[in-house]
Write a protein that holds these residues in place. Sequence first.
Motif, PDB file in Angstrom:
ATOM      1  N   LYS A   1      12.840  -5.597  -4.348  1.00 57.17           N
ATOM      2  CA  LYS A   1      11.414  -6.127  -3.835  1.00 57.17           C
ATOM      3  C   LYS A   1      10.317  -4.847  -3.877  1.00 57.17           C
ATOM      4  O   LYS A   1      10.890  -3.529  -3.671  1.00 57.17           O
TER       5      LYS A   1
ATOM      6  N   GLU B   1       6.383  -3.536  -2.236  1.00 57.75           N
ATOM      7  CA  GLU B   1       5.418  -3.899  -1.097  1.00 57.75           C
ATOM      8  C   GLU B   1       4.529  -2.974  -1.542  1.00 57.75           C
ATOM      9  O   GLU B   1       4.583  -1.526  -1.828  1.00 57.75           O
TER      10      GLU B   1
ATOM     11  N   VAL C   1       3.659  -8.325  -0.170  1.00 53.54           N
ATOM     12  CA  VAL C   1       5.009  -8.188  -0.713  1.00 53.54           C
ATOM     13  C   VAL C   1       5.208  -8.994  -1.929  1.00 53.54           C
ATOM     14  O   VAL C   1       4.698 -10.172  -2.177  1.00 53.54           O
TER      15      VAL C   1
ATOM     16  N   GLU D   1       6.573 -10.770  -5.314  1.00 52.57           N
ATOM     17  CA  GLU D   1       7.670 -11.480  -5.830  1.00 52.57           C
ATOM     18  C   GLU D   1       8.444 -10.697  -6.637  1.00 52.57           C
ATOM     19  O   GLU D   1       7.958 -10.241  -7.739  1.00 52.57           O
ATOM     20  N   GLU D   2       9.820 -10.931  -6.706  1.00 48.68           N
ATOM     21  CA  GLU D   2      10.836 -10.374  -7.844  1.00 48.68           C
ATOM     22  C   GLU D   2      10.490 -10.986  -8.973  1.00 48.68           C
ATOM     23  O   GLU D   2      10.043 -12.149  -9.351  1.00 48.68           O
TER      24      GLU D   2
ATOM     25  N   GLN E   1       9.447   0.464  -2.590  1.00 48.72           N
ATOM     26  CA  GLN E   1      10.609  -0.519  -3.323  1.00 48.72           C
ATOM     27  C   GLN E   1      11.795  -0.546  -2.640  1.00 48.72           C
ATOM     28  O   GLN E   1      12.296   0.620  -2.003  1.00 48.72           O
TER      29      GLN E   1
ATOM     30  N   LYS F   1      18.625  -4.550  -2.318  1.00 50.12           N
ATOM     31  CA  LYS F   1      19.090  -5.989  -1.942  1.00 50.12           C
ATOM     32  C   LYS F   1      19.424  -5.780  -0.444  1.00 50.12           C
ATOM     33  O   LYS F   1      19.627  -6.973   0.487  1.00 50.12           O
TER      34      LYS F   1
ATOM     35  N   ASN G   1      17.595  -4.469   1.707  1.00 45.83           N
ATOM     36  CA  ASN G   1      16.242  -4.073   2.220  1.00 45.83           C
ATOM     37  C   ASN G   1      16.303  -2.504   2.664  1.00 45.83           C
ATOM     38  O   ASN G   1      15.631  -2.046   3.561  1.00 45.83           O
TER      39      ASN G   1
END
Length: 257
Positions: free
Chosen positions: A165, A167, A203, A205-206, A227, A230, A232
């Motif tokens: 992810k 951001e 955010v 998207e992957e 970044q 998984k 978070n």
Amino acid sequence: MNKYQSYIIGKSLENIKCQSVPVGVDKNTQYVKYLKEDDKLIITQDSDITIVDYVLSISDIEVDAIEKIAILKEDKFYEIFKNNTTYIELSFVKKASQIKFVFKNNIADDYILNIEFIESDKEAYYNKQEQEHKEKLIKSAQIKHSTGADLVNIYFQPCNEQCVKTEIELWIAKGRRENHHGMIPYVPKLIGGEPEQLMAKYVVEEGAYFKAINGLAKGVYGYKIKQYDKQNILIMESEFNYFDIGFSSRPIGRVNR
């Protein structure tokens, strides 16, 4: 050290050398200092605290005048193989406290050389390691941007395989520009800035490795990228990057002379 001891080993100790094993980051640094007046050796650790083993080399020893050389570890002396150049292994884990020189036929009193170990700053080492790791991740992210009339496109890559992810934080910023020299008026090039107010968080998207942000008014902006894995957990946070919208670094007019 008296004059008899000095005559036999004084010059050798003044030229004593020390090398880390393996070679450390401070390889051009002399790790040992001989204090003749205090009968002491000071061994300074490499800034890499994982390097704990060192080797002393004492050259041009008058071996015919020395009965033995011994090193004191944990209250016990261990004899060292003596040669014209004698090597002595030292460790910051099991520290030796003394080196003893015993002279043949009592031509001089035994000479005791005390050893003091100075350990490197662990906090400084770990801070440096953390900063180097951060810089490596930021470099892997390949962050860059391009601007249009009222938009910015921000490009990046995953900083490592754990990244799932991304951001982006967009801020209003106060710009810092290069010095303006000359008579022709123009807006100097933006060379940095200071964030002032958070505008938005995006955010991404992957699987997407850019973000287009439009509808921006004239002004200076800053952004940084975060970044996550998984779970978070934050694995990379970039420094701020700055750009401006609606300014031109080209001359904006002619000065009448």
